[in-house]
Enzyme design. Structure first.
Site, PDB file in Angstrom:
ATOM      1  CD  GLN A 161      -0.191   4.822  -3.838  1.00  0.00           C
ATOM      2  OE1 GLN A 161      -1.245   4.885  -3.514  1.00  0.00           O
ATOM      3  NE2 GLN A 161       0.237   5.478  -4.877  1.00  0.00           N
ATOM      4  CB  ILE A 210       0.386   6.431   2.359  1.00  0.00           C
ATOM      5  CG1 ILE A 210       1.768   6.680   2.743  1.00  0.00           C
ATOM      6  CG2 ILE A 210      -0.368   5.405   3.012  1.00  0.00           C
ATOM      7  CD1 ILE A 210       1.777   7.534   4.001  1.00  0.00           C
ATOM      8  CB  CYS A 211      -3.216   3.181  -1.191  1.00  0.00           C
ATOM      9  SG  CYS A 211      -4.772   2.976  -1.705  1.00  0.00           S
ATOM     10  CG  LEU A 212      -4.574   4.671   5.725  1.00  0.00           C
ATOM     11  CD1 LEU A 212      -4.820   3.248   5.834  1.00  0.00           C
ATOM     12  CD2 LEU A 212      -3.471   5.213   6.780  1.00  0.00           C
ATOM     13  CG  ASN A 236      -1.842  -1.327   1.258  1.00  0.00           C
ATOM     14  OD1 ASN A 236      -1.759  -1.954   2.050  1.00  0.00           O
ATOM     15  ND2 ASN A 236      -2.872  -1.411   0.144  1.00  0.00           N
TER      16      ASN A 236
END
Ligand code: ZN
Ligand code: ZN
Ligand code: ZN
Ligand code: ZN
Lengths: 199, 315
Positions: free
Chosen positions: A126, A91-93, A83
């Site tokens: 990500q 960041i993929c959050l 991610n």
């Protein structure tokens, strides 16, 4: 900077400093300017993960519209995680995007990122290369992530096999990080990494 | 946005802090189910972005927001806070509910408007008073007003030019229609309607006249008298297309059957009071327009109306 953002960051900064996570050295926060718009965050790799023993530095930018919009956060320390982009640190959050809520704080963000290191979500990746390895070859993923933690985040687990293969590519004139990326992407099969680098 | 925490004396309960701005609740309001409380301005701003509670993300819309319980309001009003102008020397510490009233009159407010006492009388923020120079201020004022005046003047000239242009175009259109009406029946109808409207507008702009002595009516006015009245009608803005007809109708030879001879006039004199008459300023004459007098019988009225000239008796 808007008053409300500055007031919030001032208070949150104090909150983090006083928190027990700081006492346990799990998270850290540092102001980079007087206007409370740029901060440096640090999180410790969680135990029983490939990131254990590593220290991960984060860039935190507080927008004018904070806390109505989330802070912009990215990893400065290079990290191997489905991610998190191995190239840019993006960041993929969800809470840093559409699931942000105004009552969340920098402390919640840092703790959420720490939780993300414990529990990756490969279905919402990500970094597609890392995510594929995570799903197809979990052991290989763990080994790679541990190695990156060792090299970039000061983690304790030295893997001499990895180091040797990188040395071989360096001897061929390849730059070290480039060599590591190629080998990591091809499950540490030297031939395939070489092929890709010279094609 | 709430009040900064460090302005309060002693500890402030976490319940009274807004989770959005992290200040002490200002104008507090709460979500309906979870009862999380926020400053009104803070939660309004958040809900405009997404309709959720910022703490637990339950769906919340603006109309669902509720007043906070009295206990919260009481706790808030009892908190002690320093004045907004503490940094300018105000040492007052007030109950939160007395703060607004104090700020109205706090003499340490650097922006408090005060009248200049050196002569110019302008109202100036207190912190600008020491650098204030009456002559300079007044000159600046004159300068901006002069500028405004110039702008208005320019605009006025432009408008006047535009008006003249439009008048000219209107005249062209009228001429055009007059030329067209001869050959085109629908154009004739439109032109007739426009002319009727014009007469109506003109008539509405005139004042009512009262004839006190109908016996003073001159049924055969001479040329000089007629020319005088005609000039006055032109000055009054009489629509050109009825001017000549109207003037023709100032002599008994063109009057309707009910008026055209001494005898018929004698018979119909009771009906005179029913005429609606308009003034011809400065003249002993009245206009009896047919558009004002649809109630009069056919034998008492002609198109487009009558001009009645009197020897005396007009008010
Ligand atoms: Zn607030
Ligand atoms: Zn809530
Ligand atoms: Zn004061
Ligand atoms: Zn003055």
């Amino acid at each position: 900077m808007a008053n409300i953002a500055a007031q919030r960051i001032k208070r949150e900064f104090k909150e983090v400093i006083k928190s027990e996570e700081v006492a346990k050295c799990a998270i850290k926060l540092e102001l980079l300017n007087d206007s409370y718009t740029e901060l440096k965050g640090e999180i410790a790799g969680p135990p029983d993960t490939p990131y254990e023993g590593g220290n991960f530095v984060l860039e935190i930018r507080v927008p004018e519209t904070y806390p109505f919009n989330p802070p912009k956060v990215r990893f400065i320390t290079k990290i191997w995680h489905p991610n998190i982009s191995s190239v840019t640190g993006a960041i993929c959050l969800d809470i840093l995007k559409d699931q942000w809520a105004a009552a969340m704080t920098l402390r919640t963000v840092l703790l959420s990122l720490q939780a993300l290191l414990s529990a990756a979500e490969p279905d919402d990746p990500q970094d597609a290369v890392v995510a594929r390895q995570y799903k197809e070859n979990l052991e290989m993923f763990k080994l790679t992530a541990k190695h990156w933690t060792n090299v970039y985040a000061g983690g304790p687990f030295v893997n001499s096999d990895c180091d040797d293969k990188i040395k071989r590519l360096i001897d061929m004139g390849i730059e070290e990080h480039q060599a590591r990326v190629a080998l990591s992407s091809y499950n540490w099969v030297l031939e395939r990494a070489t092929e890709q680098l010279f094609s | 946005m709430g009040f900064e925490l460090n302005r309060f004396q002693g500890e402030v309960d976490e319940e009274l802090v807004c989770p959005i701005c992290s200040g002490v609740l200002e104008d507090p309001i709460q979500a309906p189910i979870c009862e999380h409380a926020f400053c009104k301005s803070c939660i309004t701003e958040w809900i405009s972005r997404q309709p959720t509670c910022p703490v637990d993300r339950q769906i919340v819309t603006s109309p669902q927001l509720r007043q906070v319980p009295r206990i919260i309001r009481n706790l808030l009003s009892r908190l002690c806070i320093t004045c907004d102008n503490a940094q300018y020397g105000c040492t007052r510490v007030l109950k939160l509910d007395a703060l607004a009233a104090h700020l109205e009159e706090c003499e340490h407010n650097p922006k408090r408007p005060l009248p200049c006492e050196q002569g110019c009388g302008l109202i100036i923020p207190k912190d600008e008073l020491k650098d204030h120079n009456c002559i300079k201020e007044l000159r600046a004022l004159i300068h901006t007003q002069q500028q405004k005046l110039n702008e208005f003047q320019q605009e006025f000239t432009e408008q006047r030019f535009l008006l003249a242009e439009q008048r000219r175009e209107m005249q062209l259109l009228k001429d055009f229609m007059r030329a067209m009406r001869i050959s085109n029946p629908s154009m004739r109808a439109i032109a007739d309607a426009m002319e009727r409207d014009e007469v109506l507008r003109w008539s509405n702009s005139l004042q009512r006249a009262r004839v006190t002595r109908w016996g003073g009516m001159i049924s055969t006015p001479d040329e000089i008298l007629q020319r005088m009245i005609k000039r006055t009608l032109t000055e009054m803005g009489c629509p050109p297309h009825i001017l000549d007809d109207l003037m023709e109708n100032c002599h008994e030879r063109r009057w309707p059957p009910g008026l055209c001879s001494l005898e018929t006039r004698q018979n119909n004199r009771r009906q005179y009071e029913n005429y609606i008459c308009k003034r011809v300023p400065g003249k002993q004459a009245v206009l009896v327009l047919s558009c004002d007098n649809p109630h009069m019988g056919e034998d008492m009225m002609v198109e487009p109306g009558l001009v009645m000239i009197f020897a005396h008796g007009i008010e």
